[in-house]
Design an enzyme around this catalytic site. Sequence first.
Site, PDB file in Angstrom:
ATOM      1  N   GLU A 239       0.991  -1.253  -0.075  1.00  9.32           N
ATOM      2  CA  GLU A 239      -0.054  -0.051   0.193  1.00  9.32           C
ATOM      3  C   GLU A 239       0.738   1.396  -0.082  1.00  9.32           C
ATOM      4  OE1 GLU A 239      -3.029  -0.114   2.809  1.00  9.32           O
ATOM      5  OE2 GLU A 239      -3.591  -2.231   2.680  1.00  9.32           O
ATOM      6  N   PHE A 240       1.038   1.824  -1.125  1.00 10.90           N
ATOM      7  CA  PHE A 240       0.789   1.472  -2.575  1.00 10.90           C
ATOM      8  C   PHE A 240       2.085   1.428  -3.252  1.00 10.90           C
ATOM      9  CE2 PHE A 240      -3.285   2.728  -0.680  1.00 10.90           C
ATOM     10  CZ  PHE A 240      -4.163   1.663  -0.900  1.00 10.90           C
TER      11      PHE A 240
END
Length: 380
Positions: free
Chosen positions: A149-150
């Site tokens: 993420e991410f």
Amino acid sequence: MEFFKAHNLLLIVILTLTLSSITSVTNSMSSSNTPNKGAYWPSWAINFPPSAIDTTLFTHFYYAFLSPNNTTFKFEIDNPTAFLLKNFTTTLHTKNPNLKTLFSVGGASEGRQIFSNMAATHKSRKSFIFSTIEVARKFEFDGVDLDWEFPETPTDMKNFRRLIHEWRIAVQKESKSTGMPRILLSAATYYSPVLTLDDIYRKYPVASINRNLDWINAMCYDYRGSWDLSATGAPALLYDPNSNVSTSYGLQAWIKEKIHREKLVMGLPLYGRTWQLKDPVLYGIGAPAVDMGPGDEGTMSYLEVEKFNTQNSAQVVFDLSTVSTYSVAGTSWIGYDDVRSVGLKVAYARGQNLGGYFFWAVNGDQDWKISREASRTWTV
Ligand SMILES: *[C@@H]1O[C@H](CO)[C@@H](O)[C@H](O)[C@H]1NC(C)=O
Ligand SMILES: *[C@@H]1O[C@H](CO)[C@@H](O)[C@H](O)[C@H]1NC(C)=O
Ligand SMILES: *[C@@H]1O[C@H](CO)[C@@H](O)[C@H](O)[C@H]1NC(C)=O
Ligand SMILES: *[C@@H]1O[C@H](CO)[C@@H](O)[C@H](O)[C@H]1NC(C)=O
């Protein structure tokens, strides 16, 4: 989609009929295609051991989370963690031998840097990939889930593509040489294929995802929350007539990029986000707010929301135009998904011939109410 813009009864009836005919069409089509019904188990949920899980309601379970060493990119598993991992797979496989178990790597609190570094060179990717296979086999997992993420830069996206390409080759090779079923590979992704966090343009490598991953878990939630306290918001709404930040927009954007529909798995939150209203008389979605509401940092599990509703005699409003639910008690406001909104979202995913759905996180449900509704809505 247009149906949801109108509020009159006739259209609601048409919508209901549309959903039920979609359901019966997919009924006859989906026999070869078992839906992916997943949930994450937070390993820190000490009051919710794997033995508490109703495994009849799911097909896939994710152990959250493991992270590799940030310089060697190999997993270093201490004894308590080894015990938990073994306990997780053994317990779930014993209860339901058809259930697939995966361990999820990273998560929101891990952040992006470790993945960005790991994916940057062939050597570090290889070290990581080899270690994931070792851990999967040692603790008898069926697969590995990448929760990066991410991938935030165009370079990250390029390296993400390289990583999943090399990973797929490695697990295929390993399966051939050991004769064991190939290790499954999935990834938790942004709700849409284009990351709109700022002005930089970057997009997930969808063609590579189709070739190399078994599916992706699109995190269709956290659209609104404590980072914007000026107004209430539906954190995981299906439709938003005023913006592109919605589950239907994100899923359709993946489809437009030509993801194989059966590889697209829709995320559902088993938690809500809370606000404190400026004025209890103005309490709709988008009403003025001044602060976080009840709960831990402005979040409450579905279980806690239900308890709050009862204890405070809250008014519960199902909002058909967005397919979301909120509760109001005085100045406390909670946006979340309940049984009804989840049922409609799962019907939507099924109608779109998606791969299935998953929950973050299993311990948020109350007496399996939501998990059961989701499973029932998509029973082959
Ligand atoms: C990661 O591995 C390196 C090299 O083996 C080691 O020196 C370091 O302590 C490890 N880091 C952590 C956080 O354990
Ligand atoms: C790795 O983790 C250690 C301990 O948390 C931290 O001090 C160090 O800066 C990290 N190294 C890298 C390369 O991220
Ligand atoms: C898993 O751990 C629980 C709690 O420590 C224990 O009661 C149970 O027997 C363990 N199950 C397996 C299969 O190891
Ligand atoms: C929503 O996305 C479309 C393209 O998919 C774009 O044309 C439009 O400008 C976006 N709208 C907003 C409000 O960002």
